[in-house]
Design an enzyme around this catalytic site. Sequence first.
Site, PDB file in Angstrom:
ATOM      1  N   LYS A  44       0.825  -1.201   0.000  1.00 42.43           N
ATOM      2  CA  LYS A  44       0.000   0.000   0.000  1.00 42.43           C
ATOM      3  C   LYS A  44       0.863   1.257   0.000  1.00 42.43           C
ATOM      4  O   LYS A  44       0.545   2.239  -0.683  1.00 42.43           O
ATOM      5  CB  LYS A  44      -0.931   0.002   1.223  1.00 42.43           C
ATOM      6  CG  LYS A  44      -2.050  -1.014   1.134  1.00 42.43           C
ATOM      7  CD  LYS A  44      -2.891  -1.028   2.391  1.00 42.43           C
ATOM      8  CE  LYS A  44      -4.035  -2.032   2.278  1.00 42.43           C
ATOM      9  NZ  LYS A  44      -4.833  -2.153   3.514  1.00 42.43           N
ATOM     10  N   GLN A  96      -4.675  -1.493  10.183  1.00 46.15           N
ATOM     11  CA  GLN A  96      -4.551  -2.806   9.559  1.00 46.15           C
ATOM     12  C   GLN A  96      -5.144  -3.892  10.449  1.00 46.15           C
ATOM     13  O   GLN A  96      -4.859  -3.964  11.638  1.00 46.15           O
ATOM     14  CB  GLN A  96      -3.077  -3.107   9.268  1.00 46.15           C
ATOM     15  CG  GLN A  96      -2.841  -4.418   8.561  1.00 46.15           C
ATOM     16  CD  GLN A  96      -3.473  -4.461   7.176  1.00 46.15           C
ATOM     17  OE1 GLN A  96      -3.467  -3.473   6.457  1.00 46.15           O
ATOM     18  NE2 GLN A  96      -4.010  -5.609   6.810  1.00 46.15           N
ATOM     19  N   ASP A 142     -10.996   3.954   4.806  1.00 47.61           N
ATOM     20  CA  ASP A 142     -11.167   2.510   4.657  1.00 47.61           C
ATOM     21  C   ASP A 142     -12.611   2.092   4.920  1.00 47.61           C
ATOM     22  O   ASP A 142     -12.950   0.920   4.798  1.00 47.61           O
ATOM     23  CB  ASP A 142     -10.220   1.773   5.606  1.00 47.61           C
ATOM     24  CG  ASP A 142      -9.943   0.340   5.180  1.00 47.61           C
ATOM     25  OD1 ASP A 142     -10.071   0.042   3.975  1.00 47.61           O
ATOM     26  OD2 ASP A 142      -9.597  -0.481   6.050  1.00 47.61           O
TER      27      ASP A 142
END
Length: 292
Positions: free
Chosen positions: A64, A108, A131
């Site tokens: 990413k 994450q 996200d």
Amino acid sequence: MVETQDRSQTQPARLMDGTALAGRITRETSAAAADVLRRTGVAPCLATVLVGEDPASVTYLRMKQARCAKAGIESRHVSLPASTSTAELVATITGLSQDPAVHGILLQHPVGPHIDERAAFEAIAPEKDVDGVTMHSFAAMGFGLPGFASCTPGGIMRLLDAYEVDLTGKHAVVVGRSAILGRPVGMLLLGRDATVTYCHSRTVDLPSVVRQADVLVAAVGRPRFIRGEDVKPGAVVIDAGYNPGNVGDVDFESARHRASLITPVPGGVGPMTIAVLLEQTVQAAARQLGLT
């Protein structure tokens, strides 16, 4: 416009190329990031937070960060020890939420069983939730209001649009009900006038429900869990699973002779997730910097 229809057992499905579509989205995102920098002198910035050193998570975050660099997005990484408490993680994310130099935040997953992951997600300011993991974002998706979609579900919808899949009145079956994939993709499909059925571990006679799907989204996290014989002829099959050995949740070889469209694994849904994340980070920066 793609309509589901009967297909012979020998005619393979068209592949839905997520890699190519993600490339186009990323190029557009790069141009948008350059425009933000030109107009404000500030580059969009994505902060990533990792608890522990899970090898898959470390690899994924590095990918990413590399994609951010190519798209003209700055990345800031915060690495925390596996022993980090919920309170410490919430404090870290709260600090990033309050930092005007940070425009998007990605925590994450997974964070460890001793951490209240939901509390950590909710520490992300809604305007930085690129996200799409907070309750605010989920509600916005559910009500069709402005906000950030969960990235994988958002990427799935972009794929369906790119291949001109008409969702109106179609029966969409989602196998999986996770908070960041199964549930939100069902809400997005519902918002496009599909009739949505959620399936999960307690669904009775799952194959019979799957056979009814005009659009099937597999998001259960079990390799080759969906058998080709259970795919309705002409169905659109979205495989959102990624399991060891580069296999998805659908038995690809048998399903591709039943479906009209199918996503490969890898190269289908996966690249779209990162592309949507980058796109939403630039959109967040533009809003926070007063450009939109």
